[in-house]
Design an enzyme around this catalytic site. Structure first.
Site, PDB file in Angstrom:
ATOM      1  N   CYS A   1      49.000-133.888  31.768  1.00 41.45           N
ATOM      2  CA  CYS A   1      50.036-134.917  31.618  1.00 41.45           C
ATOM      3  C   CYS A   1      50.541-135.054  30.186  1.00 41.45           C
ATOM      4  CB  CYS A   1      49.490-136.253  32.096  1.00 41.45           C
ATOM      5  SG  CYS A   1      48.665-136.092  33.670  1.00 41.45           S
TER       6      CYS A   1
ATOM      7  N   HIS B   1      52.211-144.183  27.815  1.00 45.08           N
ATOM      8  CA  HIS B   1      51.832-143.253  28.878  1.00 45.08           C
ATOM      9  C   HIS B   1      51.918-144.025  30.198  1.00 45.08           C
ATOM     10  CE1 HIS B   1      50.391-139.597  30.493  1.00 45.08           C
ATOM     11  NE2 HIS B   1      49.274-140.102  30.947  1.00 45.08           N
TER      12      HIS B   1
ATOM     13  N   GLU C   1      44.995-147.843  27.268  1.00 41.76           N
ATOM     14  CA  GLU C   1      46.129-147.628  26.365  1.00 41.76           C
ATOM     15  C   GLU C   1      46.452-148.908  25.593  1.00 41.76           C
ATOM     16  OE1 GLU C   1      49.638-146.068  28.254  1.00 41.76           O
ATOM     17  OE2 GLU C   1      50.565-145.619  26.307  1.00 41.76           O
TER      18      GLU C   1
ATOM     19  N   LYS D   1      57.677-144.588  33.614  1.00 36.38           N
ATOM     20  CA  LYS D   1      57.147-143.952  34.836  1.00 36.38           C
ATOM     21  C   LYS D   1      57.389-144.844  36.051  1.00 36.38           C
ATOM     22  CE  LYS D   1      53.553-140.960  32.893  1.00 36.38           C
ATOM     23  NZ  LYS D   1      53.571-141.317  31.460  1.00 36.38           N
TER      24      LYS D   1
ATOM     25  N   HIS E   1      55.565-140.229  37.572  1.00 32.30           N
ATOM     26  CA  HIS E   1      54.784-139.450  36.617  1.00 32.30           C
ATOM     27  C   HIS E   1      55.161-137.978  36.780  1.00 32.30           C
ATOM     28  CE1 HIS E   1      51.873-137.888  34.009  1.00 32.30           C
ATOM     29  NE2 HIS E   1      50.853-138.673  34.281  1.00 32.30           N
TER      30      HIS E   1
ATOM     31  N   PHE F   1      44.611-135.991  31.455  1.00 28.99           N
ATOM     32  CA  PHE F   1      43.315-135.642  32.030  1.00 28.99           C
ATOM     33  C   PHE F   1      42.721-134.542  31.160  1.00 28.99           C
ATOM     34  CE2 PHE F   1      43.654-136.788  36.844  1.00 28.99           C
ATOM     35  CZ  PHE F   1      43.468-138.116  36.508  1.00 28.99           C
TER      36      PHE F   1
END
Lengths: 87, 454
Positions: free
Chosen positions: B214, B346, B357, B378, B383, B442
């Site tokens: 990502c 994010h 975050e 997003k 995403h 990830f």
């Protein structure tokens, strides 16, 4: 039948927790057993495969899920309900 | 395998190795066969200021995503707080538990590409080329001659040609066929999009693909920035793409149980997971002096980049790792916390990401965390995995250039663990001088970019 379901679930969770099934008691939480959220997702997958059931579980809101994962006892009860409903 | 068979295979590989296969349509044909001595690389004049570092500006932007097939329509959707998440529509979707996504509906590649190109371009390459054409057109650049030699492309994607994998596995496993189309490999490879962009525009310098899940396109854009800043390239096309919305792509994500069945609600207390999107974003990163000399319109300046690894867990994010990337990007950009007016988060809408975050931002910014705006787009475009940072950079440019901060839509309930100004539901007018764009992948791989108003 019920005992069998119970024992198989406990065996799956014991394997995930790297414990002996005899060490797992109904009131224990996943955290007590050292099972984190990814470990829980893995255990649920293994239970689904073992019983050919589909468990409604979202790792983002485990407490809101219809499938109660708060203790080993609640997991066993929820799986037994799903297995019974399958037939 | 018999020696004969092996020889036969080698012979075919030799044939494939020869140069010459090009799509029917493409950029300037350039033959750099082995043995040809290339012209001397153009000399880039040393930067003023003595640091040896060059300033890097964005002179073109392009996109396609669920909100629109170009930048103006996407920015309009950001301003309106429009949601691109809908019921998914592709083969076997009825066998999925998760059936929503930010899909580019009614996608007909024939509208943009000829038959031969479609045989070579997976959807992620198609998306990339469309975005790249828009970006290059806006920049006004042409890459013949020396400029092409010192220009390149670095793109991010996590899955590459996932639709191609999916379709062809279906053919051999489900349908039992024993033959697939000869272009399966060049179509599915992760570098296909970068290679086709280089061919399309004659970019003959550094060209490669970055895959960090990502964070792929943030890592790609960070590397492009560093290359132009160091003088290693004069112009870099950069960004990323993802086209993972197919049966296998969504089925794999279902397994992790982190996807929402109903909506993407970043930072909202009742958020229940991420929603996948698809699309591409491509930008022209250009040496400032070069852009100035030709009178190009400058959309924003890229001023800093940092990356870090959590070195901790393959899926659970670390606030410390994220914080190190955030503070690193500010340090690289020589920005103080109070200079930053907006962060494109994010903000995946998972329980874990959003609180981690917010903790990272709170630590990195101290008191200023309560005065800056942070939103997750997003909630609108989904995403886009390896392409997400690229599409999100558009919101950063919009904040700097148009003074409009894109909202976090779907926000319903405050979460004490996400107690920042997340620009809930409605876009906001604000004068913003500097922004950050976060990406935390990830694997614990973090990449943060810093931009300034031009």
């Amino acid at each position: 039948m019920t005992t069998d379901v119970h024992d198989r679930i406990i065996a799956i969770i014991a394997e995930q927790a790297m414990l002996d099934p005899s060490e797992i008691r109904a009131e224990m939480t996943p955290a007590d057993l050292g099972i984190d959220s990814l470990g829980m997702v893995e255990s649920i997958f293994a239970i689904e495969e073992a019983f050919d059931i589909s468990i409604p579980f979202n790792a983002n809101e485990p407490e809101k899920s219809d499938f109660d994962v708060s203790t080993m006892g609640s997991i066993v009860a929820a799986v037994e309900k799903l297995v019974a409903g399958k037939g | 395998m018999s020696p004969k068979a092996r020889n036969g295979k080698d012979a075919r590989a030799d044939r494939d190795g020869k140069p010459g296969r090009k799509p029917a349509k493409g950029g300037a044909a350039v033959d750099d066969g082995a043995g040809t001595i290339p012209p001397a690389a153009p000399v880039i004049v040393p930067a003023a200021g003595g640091s040896g570092l060059r300033r890097v500006v964005i002179t073109g932007a392009g996109t396609i995503n669920a909100l629109g097939r170009d930048v103006p329509s996407t920015l309009a959707a950001f301003r309106d707080g429009r949601c691109g998440i809908t019921q998914l529509d592709f083969r076997d979707v009825d066998r999925l538990t998760i059936q929503i996504g930010a899909q580019v509906h009614d996608w007909q590649p024939e509208e943009y590409f000829n038959r031969q190109q479609i045989l070579l371009y997976d959807k992620f390459t198609q998306f990339t080329l469309l975005a790249a054409k828009e970006a290059v057109a806006q920049s006004g650049l042409a890459f013949h001659g020396e400029l092409g030699l010192c220009s390149g492309v670095v793109l991010g994607t996590a899955g590459g040609g996932l639709n191609t994998w999916d379709e062809n596995y279906r053919v051999v496993y489900e349908e039992g066929k024993n033959r697939v189309h000869p272009f399966v490999v060049p179509k599915l490879m992760n570098n296909a999009a970068a290679s086709h962009v280089s061919m399309e525009f004659g970019l003959r310098g550094p060209a490669f693909t970055v895959a960090t899940a990502c964070a792929s396109s943030n890592h790609a854009m960070g590397l492009a920035f560093q290359m132009v800043r160091s003088g290693g390239a004069q112009v870099m096309l950069t960004g990323g793409a993802e086209a993972m919305l197919c049966f296998g792509g969504v089925k794999a994500w279902e397994g992790l149980r982190v996807m929402s069945r109903d909506a993407c609600r970043p930072f909202s207390a009742n958020r229940n997971g991420m929603v996948q999107g698809e699309g591409a974003g491509v930008f022209v990163f250009e040496d400032y002096d070069h852009a100035r000399a030709r009178g190009a319109e400058i959309l924003a300046e890229v001023v800093g980049f940092a990356m870090s690894a959590d070195a901790q867990d393959i899926v659970m994010p670390s606030a410390q790792g994220a914080e190190r990337a955030i503070t690193g990007a500010m340090r690289d950009a020589r920005l103080n916390p109070e200079d930053v007016g907006y962060i494109n988060a994010h903000g995946t809408g998972t329980a874990a990401n959003d609180k981690t975050e917010c903790a990272a931002v709170a630590h990195a910014f101290g008191h200023h965390a309560d005065r800056l705006m942070i939103s997750s787009t997003k909630s609108m475009h989904g995403h886009i995995i390896g392409g997400t940072g690229a599409v999100e950079l558009l919101a950063c440019i919009m904040a700097l250039r148009d003074g409009v901060v894109a909202p976090t839509i779907g926000y319903q309930e405050p979460d004490p663990e996400c107690a920042l100004d997340v620009v809930p539901n409605t876009a906001r007018e604000a004068s913003v001088g500097a922004v950050l764009s976060n990406a935390f992948a990830f694997g614990g791989l973090n990449a943060v970019l810093a931009l300034r108003r031009a």
